[in-house]
Scaffold this motif. Structure first.
Motif, PDB file in Angstrom:
ATOM      1  N   GLY A  17       0.564  -1.136  -0.103  1.00  0.00           N
ATOM      2  CA  GLY A  17      -0.238   0.072   0.089  1.00  0.00           C
ATOM      3  C   GLY A  17       0.950   1.282   0.162  1.00  0.00           C
ATOM      4  O   GLY A  17       0.251   2.204  -0.093  1.00  0.00           O
ATOM      5  N   LEU A  18       2.053   1.149   0.122  1.00  0.00           N
ATOM      6  CA  LEU A  18       2.912   2.497   0.086  1.00  0.00           C
ATOM      7  C   LEU A  18       3.766   2.443  -1.165  1.00  0.00           C
ATOM      8  O   LEU A  18       4.114   1.226  -1.803  1.00  0.00           O
ATOM      9  CB  LEU A  18       4.052   2.270   1.270  1.00  0.00           C
ATOM     10  N   LYS A  19       3.923   3.712  -1.738  1.00  0.00           N
ATOM     11  CA  LYS A  19       4.656   3.919  -3.058  1.00  0.00           C
ATOM     12  C   LYS A  19       6.012   4.705  -2.795  1.00  0.00           C
ATOM     13  O   LYS A  19       6.673   4.564  -3.733  1.00  0.00           O
ATOM     14  CB  LYS A  19       3.572   4.360  -3.991  1.00  0.00           C
ATOM     15  N   THR A  20       5.713   5.776  -1.895  1.00  0.00           N
ATOM     16  CA  THR A  20       6.961   6.659  -2.107  1.00  0.00           C
ATOM     17  C   THR A  20       7.650   6.640  -0.678  1.00  0.00           C
ATOM     18  O   THR A  20       7.170   6.150   0.211  1.00  0.00           O
ATOM     19  CB  THR A  20       6.431   8.135  -2.100  1.00  0.00           C
ATOM     20  N   LYS A  22       8.340   9.290   1.024  1.00  0.00           N
ATOM     21  CA  LYS A  22       7.879  10.272   2.003  1.00  0.00           C
ATOM     22  C   LYS A  22       6.815   9.541   2.876  1.00  0.00           C
ATOM     23  O   LYS A  22       6.658   9.679   4.015  1.00  0.00           O
ATOM     24  CB  LYS A  22       6.941  11.211   1.064  1.00  0.00           C
ATOM     25  N   GLN A  23       5.744   8.552   2.192  1.00  0.00           N
ATOM     26  CA  GLN A  23       4.785   7.659   2.706  1.00  0.00           C
ATOM     27  C   GLN A  23       5.663   6.835   4.070  1.00  0.00           C
ATOM     28  O   GLN A  23       4.736   6.971   5.349  1.00  0.00           O
ATOM     29  CB  GLN A  23       4.238   6.790   2.001  1.00  0.00           C
ATOM     30  N   VAL A  24       6.469   6.122   3.749  1.00  0.00           N
ATOM     31  CA  VAL A  24       7.192   5.165   4.597  1.00  0.00           C
ATOM     32  C   VAL A  24       7.872   6.143   5.750  1.00  0.00           C
ATOM     33  O   VAL A  24       7.690   5.974   7.041  1.00  0.00           O
ATOM     34  CB  VAL A  24       8.568   4.565   4.095  1.00  0.00           C
ATOM     35  N   TYR A  59      13.837  -0.079   8.616  1.00  0.00           N
ATOM     36  CA  TYR A  59      14.773  -0.930   7.764  1.00  0.00           C
ATOM     37  C   TYR A  59      14.423  -1.082   6.305  1.00  0.00           C
ATOM     38  O   TYR A  59      15.048  -1.172   5.527  1.00  0.00           O
ATOM     39  CB  TYR A  59      14.545  -2.472   8.387  1.00  0.00           C
ATOM     40  N   THR A  60      13.117  -1.057   6.020  1.00  0.00           N
ATOM     41  CA  THR A  60      12.630  -1.027   4.458  1.00  0.00           C
ATOM     42  C   THR A  60      13.165  -0.059   3.922  1.00  0.00           C
ATOM     43  O   THR A  60      13.571   0.105   2.973  1.00  0.00           O
ATOM     44  CB  THR A  60      11.170  -1.233   4.453  1.00  0.00           C
ATOM     45  N   MET A  61      12.888   1.258   4.494  1.00  0.00           N
ATOM     46  CA  MET A  61      13.337   2.604   3.957  1.00  0.00           C
ATOM     47  C   MET A  61      14.928   2.517   3.629  1.00  0.00           C
ATOM     48  O   MET A  61      15.184   2.721   2.497  1.00  0.00           O
ATOM     49  CB  MET A  61      12.941   4.040   4.700  1.00  0.00           C
ATOM     50  N   ARG A  62      15.644   2.020   4.718  1.00  0.00           N
ATOM     51  CA  ARG A  62      17.086   2.150   4.292  1.00  0.00           C
ATOM     52  C   ARG A  62      17.411   0.845   3.186  1.00  0.00           C
ATOM     53  O   ARG A  62      18.373   1.178   2.380  1.00  0.00           O
ATOM     54  CB  ARG A  62      17.723   1.733   5.631  1.00  0.00           C
ATOM     55  N   TRP A  63      16.808  -0.344   3.167  1.00  0.00           N
ATOM     56  CA  TRP A  63      17.207  -1.116   2.260  1.00  0.00           C
ATOM     57  C   TRP A  63      16.684  -0.662   0.873  1.00  0.00           C
ATOM     58  O   TRP A  63      17.693  -0.865   0.139  1.00  0.00           O
ATOM     59  CB  TRP A  63      16.226  -2.550   2.734  1.00  0.00           C
ATOM     60  N   ILE A  64      15.763  -0.077   0.625  1.00  0.00           N
ATOM     61  CA  ILE A  64      15.550   0.670  -0.662  1.00  0.00           C
ATOM     62  C   ILE A  64      16.318   1.574  -1.069  1.00  0.00           C
ATOM     63  O   ILE A  64      16.880   1.669  -2.131  1.00  0.00           O
ATOM     64  CB  ILE A  64      13.874   1.069  -0.699  1.00  0.00           C
TER      65      ILE A  64
END
Length: 75
Positions: A17-20, A22-24, A59-64
């Motif tokens: 459900g997240l795309k950007t 900024k959302q994360v 963690y997700t933000m840093r992985w991407i």
């Protein structure tokens, strides 16, 4: 956002459900805020759950970030 096939399960689950970015980042900040508020209200289970959520989103933000996975659309 399309994740690579080799993305960890945690990253795939967190990005539903997240795309950007900024959302994360919004969810990281929101989770930290709820963790602090719940800790002050002595709801330690809630604080622990949202603390883990903040860690997962971060963690997700840093992985991407490490894989240059955020796609810009120019808008």
């Amino acid at each position: 956002m399309k994740l690579p096939e080799n993305a960890p399960l945690l990253v795939k689950f967190t990005m539903i459900g997240l795309k950007t970015r900024k959302q994360v980042l919004f969810f990281v900040i929101l989770s930290i805020g709820i963790t602090i508020a719940a800790a002050f209200l002595t709801k330690f289970f809630v604080a622990g759950v949202f603390g883990l959520a903040a860690i997962f989103y971060y963690y997700t933000m840093r992985w991407i970030d490490a894989r240059n996975g955020w796609q810009t659309t120019g808008t």
